[in-house]
Write an enzyme that holds these catalytic residues in place. Sequence first.
Site, PDB file in Angstrom:
ATOM      1  CB  CYS A 137      68.112  96.432  57.866  1.00  0.00           C
ATOM      2  SG  CYS A 137      66.902  96.996  59.093  1.00  0.00           S
ATOM      3  CG  HIS A 159      65.605  93.446  55.804  1.00  0.00           C
ATOM      4  ND1 HIS A 159      65.842  94.464  54.909  1.00  0.00           N
ATOM      5  CD2 HIS A 159      65.034  94.036  56.881  1.00  0.00           C
ATOM      6  CE1 HIS A 159      65.406  95.608  55.422  1.00  0.00           C
ATOM      7  NE2 HIS A 159      64.915  95.387  56.618  1.00  0.00           N
ATOM      8  CG  ASP A 212      62.082  97.080  54.542  1.00  0.00           C
ATOM      9  OD1 ASP A 212      61.380  96.835  53.541  1.00  0.00           O
ATOM     10  OD2 ASP A 212      63.144  97.720  54.482  1.00  0.00           O
ATOM     11  NE  ARG A 230      62.783  97.340  51.057  1.00  0.00           N
ATOM     12  CZ  ARG A 230      63.990  97.910  51.089  1.00  0.00           C
ATOM     13  NH1 ARG A 230      64.625  98.137  49.968  1.00  0.00           N
ATOM     14  NH2 ARG A 230      64.553  98.241  52.236  1.00  0.00           N
ATOM     15  CB  CYS A 241      62.719  94.556  59.625  1.00  0.00           C
ATOM     16  SG  CYS A 241      62.962  96.337  59.389  1.00  0.00           S
TER      17      CYS A 241
END
Length: 211
Positions: free
Chosen positions: A101, A98, A44, A46, A42
């Site tokens: 998400c 994750h 993302d 993080r 992803c």
Amino acid sequence: MKSYEKLLQDNKTWAAAQIEKDPGYFERLVHLQTPEILWIGCSDSRVPANQITGTEPGEIFVHRNVANLVINTDVNLLSVLDFAANHLKVRHVIVCGHYGCGGVKAAITKNDFKPVLNMWLRNIKDVYRLHRQELDEVDSEDDRWNRLVELNVQEQIFNLAKTSIIQRAWKEEQRPDLHGWVYGLKDGIIKPVYEMKAGTPIDPLYEYDDL
Ligand SMILES: [Zn+2]
């Protein structure tokens, strides 16, 4: 200092520190693009592939998009997959989602995110529909969301196996194995949720026999 200017400054500090630790570091990396692993994760911020797996530059070939989707009309993803499978000859492809998400969460709302995001998120709604019976029975909203994260990863593994790129590599070289993982933002731990070894039979509808 602007945020992007700090990146450039920190980059210089990092490069100098690398050379101090290991003078041959960059020299070696220049000649080393032989990763055994393709990572589809992803976007993302993080969930950085190298940091959470303790890997170094040169070890993982990475593609990231919103909610780690494998879509059979996505030229970007397919180009990465083709290069990884046929040129780098990776032995493993990991789809890593994750928990928590935002892309997956957005897909289970009724919000109109306007055309492009709606198009993208529709693929996750389809995953929900395929598993509606199981998901509708989960009481807690967060648990349902996180189970959809796992099922979404599993569906992306199927989507990889449906491509002629993967099927040809399986037929000719018995690789790569496909791994579906989910990373926990709360504890930093990756949970394997689905695995498909090279050569695993799939729904015959999606099999090519003239590869
Ligand atoms: Zn995400």
